[in-house]
Design a protein around this motif. Structure first.
Motif, short mmCIF file in Angstrom:
data_model
loop_
_atom_site.label_atom_id
_atom_site.label_comp_id
_atom_site.label_asym_id
_atom_site.label_seq_id
_atom_site.Cartn_x
_atom_site.Cartn_y
_atom_site.Cartn_z
N GLY A 105 -2.15 -3.52 -55.27
CA GLY A 105 -2.89 -3.14 -56.42
C GLY A 105 -4.40 -3.96 -57.03
N TRP A 106 -4.56 -5.20 -56.20
CA TRP A 106 -5.42 -5.74 -57.07
C TRP A 106 -6.65 -5.26 -55.63
CZ3 TRP A 106 -5.95 -7.29 -61.43
CH2 TRP A 106 -4.39 -7.65 -61.99
N ASN A 107 -7.97 -6.25 -56.00
CA ASN A 107 -8.98 -5.79 -55.51
C ASN A 107 -10.35 -6.53 -54.86
OD1 ASN A 107 -9.41 -1.79 -55.34
ND2 ASN A 107 -8.56 -3.10 -57.02
N GLY A 108 -10.77 -6.28 -54.03
CA GLY A 108 -12.42 -7.01 -53.87
C GLY A 108 -12.99 -6.29 -53.14
N ASP A 109 -14.41 -6.90 -53.21
CA ASP A 109 -15.94 -5.83 -52.96
C ASP A 109 -16.76 -7.15 -52.69
OD1 ASP A 109 -17.61 -3.88 -53.15
OD2 ASP A 109 -17.66 -3.69 -55.22
N SER A 110 -17.80 -6.69 -51.60
CA SER A 110 -19.05 -7.47 -51.09
C SER A 110 -18.93 -6.80 -50.63
CB SER A 110 -18.09 -8.66 -49.95
OG SER A 110 -18.89 -9.53 -50.31
N ALA A 111 -20.86 -7.27 -49.90
CA ALA A 111 -21.69 -6.49 -49.36
C ALA A 111 -22.87 -7.65 -48.66
CB ALA A 111 -22.86 -5.86 -49.88
N PHE A 112 -23.37 -7.17 -47.88
CA PHE A 112 -24.64 -8.13 -46.99
C PHE A 112 -25.35 -7.31 -46.50
CE2 PHE A 112 -22.24 -7.63 -43.34
CZ PHE A 112 -22.53 -6.83 -41.63
N THR A 113 -26.63 -8.26 -45.78
CA THR A 113 -27.46 -7.69 -45.47
C THR A 113 -27.76 -8.12 -44.00
OG1 THR A 113 -28.50 -6.24 -47.04
CG2 THR A 113 -29.80 -6.66 -45.05
N GLY A 180 -24.34 -4.48 -61.26
CA GLY A 180 -22.58 -5.28 -60.54
C GLY A 180 -21.26 -4.56 -62.63
N HIS A 181 -20.35 -5.86 -61.69
CA HIS A 181 -19.60 -4.77 -62.72
C HIS A 181 -18.77 -5.77 -62.89
CE1 HIS A 181 -17.22 -4.10 -58.97
NE2 HIS A 181 -18.71 -3.18 -58.43
N GLY A 182 -17.28 -5.90 -63.47
CA GLY A 182 -15.94 -6.36 -63.68
C GLY A 182 -15.41 -5.00 -62.58
N ILE A 183 -14.34 -6.35 -62.09
CA ILE A 183 -13.00 -6.18 -61.22
C ILE A 183 -12.08 -6.37 -60.99
CG2 ILE A 183 -14.55 -7.91 -59.48
CD1 ILE A 183 -13.79 -6.29 -56.82
N MET A 187 -11.57 -1.03 -58.89
CA MET A 187 -12.50 -1.90 -58.01
C MET A 187 -14.29 -1.85 -59.01
SD MET A 187 -14.94 -0.94 -54.28
CE MET A 187 -15.49 1.19 -54.97
N HIS A 188 -13.99 -0.85 -59.64
CA HIS A 188 -15.14 -0.74 -60.39
C HIS A 188 -14.07 -1.24 -62.59
CE1 HIS A 188 -17.64 1.34 -57.69
NE2 HIS A 188 -18.12 -0.10 -58.25
N GLU A 189 -14.51 -1.64 -63.12
CA GLU A 189 -13.63 -2.44 -64.58
C GLU A 189 -15.37 -2.64 -64.73
OE1 GLU A 189 -9.80 -4.03 -62.88
OE2 GLU A 189 -11.28 -4.93 -64.43
N ALA A 190 -14.80 -2.46 -66.94
CA ALA A 190 -15.77 -3.86 -67.63
C ALA A 190 -15.74 -5.26 -67.06
CB ALA A 190 -15.58 -3.02 -68.50
N PRO A 191 -17.05 -5.93 -67.31
CA PRO A 191 -18.51 -5.17 -67.64
C PRO A 191 -19.51 -5.29 -66.88
CG PRO A 191 -17.62 -7.36 -68.24
CD PRO A 191 -16.88 -7.12 -67.01
#
Length: 279
Positions: A105-113, A180-183, A187-191
């Motif tokens: 029920g909880w989220n992670g979010d990440s990115a790389f180049t 960006g966003h809250g999490i 996955m996407h929350e305020a703020p």
């Protein structure tokens, strides 16, 4: 009667976000190891999917209506939200990969180049390498700012200042339409977490805040358009893009980068910031 949901989480809730963050990091590690000339972008998606399944997690990207893949893969002039498919990676391509995991029920979010290795024009590789390094550096500058910020707007100020100080002559463009966003439970929350200076100081930074900071930077003008697939965001002038992201928690002891196995210690050290495990 409707009640407003707080953007701040309890210590127990922040601790519950550690595992989905680590799963996200592991999925991206699997993708990073797979990137090479001749690899199709759908193969990167398969690698990330295998990690999530093995760890008992779900792709939170697949929970977005209309999106059926585990990751986003954006190549060269594509900046974000690229769809994995039959495109074959070539030496010198600049590839940005974004992934997220939902676990219990909880989220992670990440990115790389990263730049695809192999025989490619040195000037092209150097331009793209520098773009990625500056974008990543701006991410860590923003995270470091969060450690001592009183208002969330200070993160965007730090990101833009870093890009301005380290971009080559002519400057880089920071995307304005994507932030960006809250999490947390979603996955996407305020703020919203802006990657540039704004007049609004933003919400208070205090224990319980969990945000995904994600600068998206291009080597040319920041104007973009969405391709006909209704997802892929591409630079109008064809300049290459870079996307780096981490999910970060603010707690009583300081900050902790949820999507980095060391909590961000190595990358925050040059900024004089020491992350603390969530108590």
């Amino acid at each position: 009667m409707r009640f407003r949901t707080s953007i701040y989480k309890s210590p127990a809730q922040l601790r519950a976000m550690v595992e989905p963050g680590l799963i996200t990091a592991a999925a991206l590690d699997a993708v990073r190891a797979k990137i090479a000339p001749g690899v199709r972008t759908i193969e990167l998606d398969t690698a990330a999917s295998a990690v999530l399944r093995a760890r008992g997690a779900q792709s939170n990207f697949q929970m977005v209506r209309g999106y059926r893949h585990t990751i986003c893969v954006s190549v060269n002039e594509q900046v974000v939200h690229g769809i994995p498919g039959e495109r074959v990676l070539e030496p010198g391509d600049i590839v940005s990969v974004d992934a997220g995991a939902q676990f219990e029920g909880w989220n992670g979010d990440s990115a790389f180049t990263m730049i695809v290795p192999g025989d490619a024009p040195a000037a092209v590789v150097e331009e793209r390498r520098r773009l990625s390094e500056v974008t990543e550096g701006s991410l860590w500058a923003g995270i470091a700012a969060l450690a001592s910020a009183s208002r969330l707007g200070e993160v965007g100020t730090a990101i833009e200042a870093y890009v301005e100080a380290n971009a080559p002559e002519g400057g880089y463009g920071i995307l304005r339409d994507y932030v960006g966003h809250g999490i947390g439970r979603k996955m996407h929350e305020a703020p919203s977490v802006f990657n540039y200076r704004i007049s609004d100081p933003g919400p208070e930074v205090r224990p319980g805040l969990a945000v995904a900071i994600e600068p998206m930077v291009v080597a040319g003008d920041q104007e973009t358009f969405v391709e006909d697939d209704d997802w892929t965001v591409t630079s109008v002038d064809g300049s290459p893009g870079s996307h780096w992201e981490h999910s970060v928690a603010v707690h009583d002891g300081g900050i902790w980068v949820l999507t980095s196995p060391d909590g961000g210690a190595a990358k925050l050290a040059p900024f004089g910031v020491v992350p603390r495990v969530i108590g």
